[in-house]
Scaffold this motif. Structure first.
Motif, PDB file in Angstrom:
ATOM      1  N   ASN A 202      49.534  41.791   4.942  1.00 53.91           N
ATOM      2  CA  ASN A 202      50.675  42.599   5.376  1.00 53.91           C
ATOM      3  C   ASN A 202      51.951  41.909   4.925  1.00 53.91           C
ATOM      4  N   ARG A 203      52.584  42.433   3.877  1.00 51.24           N
ATOM      5  CA  ARG A 203      53.766  41.774   3.307  1.00 51.24           C
ATOM      6  C   ARG A 203      54.930  41.700   4.289  1.00 51.24           C
ATOM      7  N   LEU A 204      55.000  42.635   5.242  1.00 55.93           N
ATOM      8  CA  LEU A 204      56.112  42.668   6.191  1.00 55.93           C
ATOM      9  C   LEU A 204      55.780  41.964   7.501  1.00 55.93           C
ATOM     10  N   SER A 205      54.677  41.246   7.545  1.00 56.98           N
ATOM     11  CA  SER A 205      54.273  40.573   8.770  1.00 56.98           C
ATOM     12  C   SER A 205      55.249  39.456   9.133  1.00 56.98           C
ATOM     13  N   LEU A 206      55.436  39.265  10.432  1.00 59.72           N
ATOM     14  CA  LEU A 206      56.310  38.197  10.906  1.00 59.72           C
ATOM     15  C   LEU A 206      55.677  36.822  10.696  1.00 59.72           C
ATOM     16  N   TYR A 207      54.341  36.804  10.615  1.00 61.82           N
ATOM     17  CA  TYR A 207      53.620  35.538  10.559  1.00 61.82           C
ATOM     18  C   TYR A 207      52.974  35.337   9.190  1.00 61.82           C
ATOM     19  N   LYS A 208      52.658  34.084   8.888  1.00 56.67           N
ATOM     20  CA  LYS A 208      52.025  33.741   7.628  1.00 56.67           C
ATOM     21  C   LYS A 208      50.514  33.952   7.717  1.00 56.67           C
ATOM     22  N   ALA A 209      49.932  34.390   6.603  1.00 60.25           N
ATOM     23  CA  ALA A 209      48.474  34.547   6.539  1.00 60.25           C
ATOM     24  C   ALA A 209      47.806  33.281   6.030  1.00 60.25           C
ATOM     25  N   ALA A 210      48.569  32.418   5.369  1.00 63.17           N
ATOM     26  CA  ALA A 210      48.026  31.177   4.810  1.00 63.17           C
ATOM     27  C   ALA A 210      48.794  29.994   5.372  1.00 63.17           C
ATOM     28  N   SER A 211      48.068  28.984   5.811  1.00 67.12           N
ATOM     29  CA  SER A 211      48.714  27.761   6.285  1.00 67.12           C
ATOM     30  C   SER A 211      49.105  26.898   5.091  1.00 67.12           C
ATOM     31  N   SER A 212      50.134  26.091   5.260  1.00 66.26           N
ATOM     32  CA  SER A 212      50.608  25.189   4.207  1.00 66.26           C
ATOM     33  C   SER A 212      50.309  23.757   4.623  1.00 66.26           C
ATOM     34  N   GLU A 213      49.394  23.124   3.895  1.00 65.49           N
ATOM     35  CA  GLU A 213      48.944  21.791   4.257  1.00 65.49           C
ATOM     36  C   GLU A 213      49.399  20.767   3.221  1.00 65.49           C
ATOM     37  N   GLU A 214      49.803  19.585   3.711  1.00 65.26           N
ATOM     38  CA  GLU A 214      50.284  18.523   2.828  1.00 65.26           C
ATOM     39  C   GLU A 214      49.362  17.310   2.778  1.00 65.26           C
ATOM     40  N   LYS A 215      48.229  17.367   3.507  1.00 65.25           N
ATOM     41  CA  LYS A 215      47.329  16.220   3.547  1.00 65.25           C
ATOM     42  C   LYS A 215      45.909  16.641   3.211  1.00 65.25           C
ATOM     43  N   PRO A 216      45.223  15.852   2.395  1.00 63.09           N
ATOM     44  CA  PRO A 216      43.854  16.218   1.993  1.00 63.09           C
ATOM     45  C   PRO A 216      42.853  16.189   3.135  1.00 63.09           C
ATOM     46  N   ASP A 217      43.050  15.331   4.136  1.00 64.12           N
ATOM     47  CA  ASP A 217      42.094  15.305   5.246  1.00 64.12           C
ATOM     48  C   ASP A 217      42.145  16.600   6.050  1.00 64.12           C
ATOM     49  N   ILE A 218      43.338  17.195   6.173  1.00 62.40           N
ATOM     50  CA  ILE A 218      43.454  18.467   6.895  1.00 62.40           C
ATOM     51  C   ILE A 218      42.799  19.582   6.096  1.00 62.40           C
ATOM     52  N   VAL A 219      43.021  19.605   4.770  1.00 64.82           N
ATOM     53  CA  VAL A 219      42.403  20.627   3.932  1.00 64.82           C
ATOM     54  C   VAL A 219      40.884  20.493   3.967  1.00 64.82           C
ATOM     55  N   ALA A 220      40.377  19.257   3.940  1.00 67.23           N
ATOM     56  CA  ALA A 220      38.931  19.044   4.008  1.00 67.23           C
ATOM     57  C   ALA A 220      38.364  19.605   5.309  1.00 67.23           C
ATOM     58  N   SER A 221      39.061  19.394   6.418  1.00 64.83           N
ATOM     59  CA  SER A 221      38.592  19.933   7.697  1.00 64.83           C
ATOM     60  C   SER A 221      38.633  21.455   7.698  1.00 64.83           C
ATOM     61  N   ARG A 222      39.642  22.037   7.035  1.00 71.69           N
ATOM     62  CA  ARG A 222      39.711  23.493   6.929  1.00 71.69           C
ATOM     63  C   ARG A 222      38.527  24.027   6.121  1.00 71.69           C
ATOM     64  N   LEU A 223      38.191  23.367   5.037  1.00 70.82           N
ATOM     65  CA  LEU A 223      37.062  23.805   4.204  1.00 70.82           C
ATOM     66  C   LEU A 223      35.749  23.711   4.979  1.00 70.82           C
ATOM     67  N   LEU A 224      35.595  22.685   5.775  1.00 68.72           N
ATOM     68  CA  LEU A 224      34.372  22.512   6.554  1.00 68.72           C
ATOM     69  C   LEU A 224      34.236  23.579   7.634  1.00 68.72           C
ATOM     70  N   GLU A 225      35.328  24.217   8.007  1.00 67.99           N
ATOM     71  CA  GLU A 225      35.275  25.304   8.985  1.00 67.99           C
ATOM     72  C   GLU A 225      34.978  26.642   8.335  1.00 67.99           C
ATOM     73  N   GLY A 226      35.020  26.699   7.004  1.00 67.73           N
ATOM     74  CA  GLY A 226      34.734  27.945   6.305  1.00 67.73           C
ATOM     75  C   GLY A 226      35.941  28.590   5.654  1.00 67.73           C
ATOM     76  N   ARG A 227      37.066  27.909   5.670  1.00 69.98           N
ATOM     77  CA  ARG A 227      38.250  28.475   5.045  1.00 69.98           C
ATOM     78  C   ARG A 227      38.228  28.311   3.527  1.00 69.98           C
ATOM     79  N   VAL A 228      39.158  28.998   2.876  1.00 69.09           N
ATOM     80  CA  VAL A 228      39.309  28.933   1.425  1.00 69.09           C
ATOM     81  C   VAL A 228      40.673  28.328   1.128  1.00 69.09           C
ATOM     82  N   ALA A 229      40.722  27.319   0.262  1.00 70.63           N
ATOM     83  CA  ALA A 229      41.979  26.651  -0.100  1.00 70.63           C
ATOM     84  C   ALA A 229      42.428  27.090  -1.483  1.00 70.63           C
TER      85      ALA A 229
END
Length: 373
Positions: free
Chosen positions: A105-132
């Motif tokens: 939804n382009r007009l949504s108030l909220y973001k659909a994608a999180s912005s991560e700056e650390k590889p350990d956080i991205v790794a934990s996101r991938l282990l939960e089933g997310r796509v980076a």
């Protein structure tokens, strides 16, 4: 023929917005190969998929979609590829260019994608089933789907043990509500619902508001705008000047303006508390700032009843957002009992047997219970 000189890149440092007391301190840099290596350093499985594409007519920016093949939902992976393939633009300079393209939804108030700056956080996101989504030239990696719950979670919650985690998360959530609702609630009470206020407090506010130049709602908006200007100036100025400028500005606005009668002290105090609590959820500062202005106007014109109605509308709107098969307010709306182990409360890691059901995945089991080993 000599080989081309590789472009210079900065060393790995801890990102300023993701600092931890304990835990990994490496942060992403602007080189995509380095960022992918940092992710592969933490996830060494052959199941890790890195699918590259090029976006940008002139920049030819390399973009890599990363996921765990046996964990991520194929439908989510396909939708990410589809949305990225539709991006036809002259250039991609940073991952933020693609963040809005990944939003259903382009007009949504909220973001659909999180912005991560650390590889350990991205790794934990991938282990939960997310796509980076890793973008060359950007120190930020996008991860979908993104939930509201992530905004009240912090890396320190996982690296510092379970002591006090529930209290900290509850404080962050309450702080978000205070930042949005307090200015509007103060106006609503001051203008329409004075009898609900204690007599001593009412007398103090009345004494401090004598001979004010502006009506209460105008005064509140002026202070909110002044604080937003101070915030923007602090961000733009160099670090050694930004702190000094903010201190001087706060003294001028809070002390001098109140003492000479340009602004009332209660209004300045309310906005200051609202501003401080807003920064307790740094990933949502922009959204909370917009909502704070909106609820301020609603409280000033419609009173407490208007605030309650507007908050219910916001709650229904937020609960209706679906990001890649994940309800934005999950696991609260809809209520998912198993995911409450890492929501406001946090149980010890050995008890987190299953992956979050809020995130679409094809492998629900995270670990084998220790008593079964």
């Amino acid at each position: 023929m000599s080989k081309p000189t590789p472009p210079p890149q900065r060393s790995l440092t801890e990102p300023p917005t993701s600092q931890v007391l304990l835990g990994p301190r490496e942060g992403f840099v602007e080189d995509i190969n380095t960022n992918l290596a940092l992710i592969k350093k933490r996830i060494k499985s052959k199941d890790l998929r890195c699918e590259a594409m090029t976006i940008g007519q002139y920049t030819h920016t390399k973009v890599v979609v990363v996921y765990l093949n046996s964990v991520a939902d194929p439908a989510v992976v396909k939708e990410v590829h589809t949305r990225l393939a539709k991006v036809k633009v002259d250039g991609i300079i940073d991952a933020s260019y693609l963040s809005e393209c990944l939003n259903p939804n382009r007009l949504s108030l909220y973001k659909a994608a999180s912005s991560e700056e650390k590889p350990d956080i991205v790794a934990s996101r991938l282990l939960e089933g997310r796509v980076a989504v890793v973008v060359d030239g950007s120190p930020v990696v996008l991860a979908v789907p993104h939930l509201f719950l992530e905004n009240i979670q912090n890396s320190n919650d996982y690296y510092g043990g379970n002591t006090g985690v529930t209290l900290k998360r509850a404080l962050r959530l309450i702080g978000g509500f205070i930042s949005v609702l307090l200015p509007g609630f103060f106006l609503a009470v001051a203008l329409y619902h004075l009898p609900i206020m204690p007599l001593n407090t009412l007398a103090s506010i009345a004494n401090s508001s004598n001979n004010n130049l502006f009506p209460p709602i105008v005064e509140m908006l002026v202070v909110l705008i002044l604080f937003e200007i101070i915030y923007e100036a602090t961000l733009i100025m160099p670090k050694h000047l930004g702190s000094a400028t903010s201190i001087i500005a706060v003294l001028v606005v809070g002390e001098v303006a109140a003492s000479v009668g340009l602004l009332s002290a209660p209004t300045v105090l309310v906005v200051a508390i609202s501003g401080i609590t807003m920064y307790i959820i740094p990933n949502m500062i922009s959204q909370l700032s917009v909502l704070r202005f909106a609820f301020c106007l609603i409280g000033g014109f419609l009173g407490i009843y208007g605030l309650v109605a507007a908050f219910m509308v916001l709650l229904v709107y937020t609960a209706g957002i679906d990001n890649y098969g994940s309800p934005y307010l999950a696991p609260f709306a809809p209520y998912i009992e198993s995911d409450q182990k890492d929501a406001i409360t946090k149980v010890p890691f050995p008890e987190m047997i299953e992956r979050p059901k809020s995130i679409p995945n094809r492998n629900p089991i995270r670990q084998v219970p220790m008593e079964d080993q």
